[in-house]
Design an enzyme around this catalytic site. Structure first.
Site, PDB file in Angstrom:
ATOM      1  N   LYS A 126       5.604   1.048  -7.118  1.00 32.47           N
ATOM      2  CA  LYS A 126       4.136   1.236  -7.076  1.00 32.47           C
ATOM      3  C   LYS A 126       3.793   2.700  -7.415  1.00 32.47           C
ATOM      4  CE  LYS A 126       3.781  -2.660  -3.979  1.00 32.47           C
ATOM      5  NZ  LYS A 126       3.020  -3.383  -2.951  1.00 32.47           N
TER       6      LYS A 126
ATOM      7  N   GLU B 213      -2.193  -6.158  -6.673  1.00 26.16           N
ATOM      8  CA  GLU B 213      -2.991  -4.924  -6.632  1.00 26.16           C
ATOM      9  C   GLU B 213      -3.779  -4.752  -7.938  1.00 26.16           C
ATOM     10  OE1 GLU B 213       0.393  -2.644  -5.406  1.00 26.16           O
ATOM     11  OE2 GLU B 213       0.307  -3.775  -3.528  1.00 26.16           O
TER      12      GLU B 213
ATOM     13  N   SER C 206       6.734  -8.047   2.010  1.00 31.78           N
ATOM     14  CA  SER C 206       7.456  -7.623   3.210  1.00 31.78           C
ATOM     15  C   SER C 206       8.910  -8.094   3.241  1.00 31.78           C
ATOM     16  CB  SER C 206       6.704  -8.049   4.479  1.00 31.78           C
ATOM     17  OG  SER C 206       5.438  -7.418   4.516  1.00 31.78           O
TER      18      SER C 206
ATOM     19  N   GLY D 168       2.870  -5.594   2.063  1.00 30.31           N
ATOM     20  CA  GLY D 168       2.650  -4.339   2.790  1.00 30.31           C
ATOM     21  C   GLY D 168       2.160  -4.537   4.209  1.00 30.31           C
TER      22      GLY D 168
HETATM   23  P1  13P Z   1       5.995  -4.913   0.205  1.00 31.07           P
HETATM   24  O1  13P Z   1       7.450  -5.272   0.062  1.00 31.07           O
HETATM   25  O2  13P Z   1       5.758  -3.499   0.554  1.00 31.07           O
HETATM   26  O3  13P Z   1       5.281  -5.897   1.069  1.00 31.07           O
HETATM   27  O4  13P Z   1       5.352  -5.084  -1.284  1.00 31.07           O
HETATM   28  C1  13P Z   1       5.568  -6.243  -1.992  1.00 31.07           C
HETATM   29  C2  13P Z   1       5.097  -6.062  -3.384  1.00 31.07           C
HETATM   30  O5  13P Z   1       3.909  -5.965  -3.629  1.00 31.07           O
HETATM   31  C3  13P Z   1       6.107  -5.982  -4.447  1.00 31.07           C
HETATM   32  O6  13P Z   1       5.527  -6.054  -5.702  1.00 31.07           O
END
Ligand code: 13P
Length: 253
Positions: free
Chosen positions: A12, A99, A215, A175
């Site tokens: 990200k 996102e 997660s 997240g």
């Molecule tokens: P998390 O593993 O932080 O939940 O994020 C998942 C994600 O959006 C991977 O592209």
């Protein structure tokens, strides 16, 4: 079924170039020579892509972009072209991440254009799909998944679809520390494979990898990977630390 598991780290908008290179170098050291039965990929921010590719040289770890435009070049401020991503050394690209959909308003048609652009320039697209909490509570999960998969793959021929990777990322699990249960994830993955079989054919659907994201952590990866339709993981937070991503890469079933 010949689905080679793919463990992918989505960095990200995190890590400086220096931090990104450090993490990539540690991953390269740990993966040198020992990953025959699985693929590993990391997707750094654009500014770190070339440096991470360099740090991973000689290791089996691939590098991906976090998005891509469909045009080779032109007046598209803020975008990155598939040719540029390839020149920097990437082989894959994440598309339609939640996102992008929910913060930046990307819709199915735009995502489909990006996906076609990636395929045209030989980048493996990872098409992300997933329902919000509201959609799940309203019983709309399958409708959302069917729409996002169908529209995301619109006008994509079978020969190209075979190259695509799907990532099921329930928005409520990203997240939040709230992983989908193994049953919830398996149910969604099986449904997506059914959608792919209806769009193309079963033999093709059986070859397409479907990753789970949301997660994923060292303590849930093993049981997720034991589900028959989960072919890998797209990992956010836990991909930013060497120890946790290393453990996820080396999942055991
Ligand atoms: P998390 O593993 O932080 O939940 O994020 C998942 C994600 O959006 C991977 O592209």
């Amino acid at each position: 079924m010949e689905r080679k598991p793919l463990i992918a780290g989505n960095w990200k908008m995190h890590l400086s170039i220096e931090e990104a290179v450090q993490l990539a170098s540690s991953l390269a050291d740990c993966c040198r020579g020992g990953l025959d039965d699985r693929e590993v990929m990391v997707a750094p921010p654009y500014t770190s892509v070339a440096a991470v590719v360099k740090a991973l040289k000689g290791s089996p770890i691939q590098v991906a972009g976090q998005n891509v435009c469909w045009e080779k070049e032109g007046a598209f401020t803020g975008e990155i072209s598939p040719v540029m991503l390839k020149e920097a050394g990437t082989t894959m690209v994440i598309l339609g991440h939640s996102e992008r959909r929910h913060i930046f308003g990307e819709g199915d048609e735009l995502i489909n254009r990006r996906l076609q652009g990636a395929l045209a320039f030989d980048l493996t697209p990872i098409l992300c799909v997933g329902e919000t909490l509201d959609e799940r509570e309203q019983g709309a999960t399958f409708d959302v998944l069917e729409r996002q998969v169908t529209k995301g793959l619109q006008n994509v021929a079978a020969i190209d679809a075979a190259e695509v990777v799907i990532a099921y990322e329930p928005v409520w699990a990203i997240g939040t520390g709230k992983t989908a249960s193994n049953d919830q994830a398996q149910e969604a993955h099986k449904f997506i494979r059914g959608v792919l079989a209806a769009l193309y054919e079963k033999t093709l659907a059986d070859k397409i990898r479907i990753l789970y994201g949301g997660s994923v952590k060292p303590d849930n990866i093993d049981s997720l990977m034991a589900e028959p339709d989960i072919d890998g993981a797209l990992v956010g937070g836990a991909a930013l630390k060497f120890e946790s991503f290393d453990r996820i890469i080396h999942y055991k079933i």
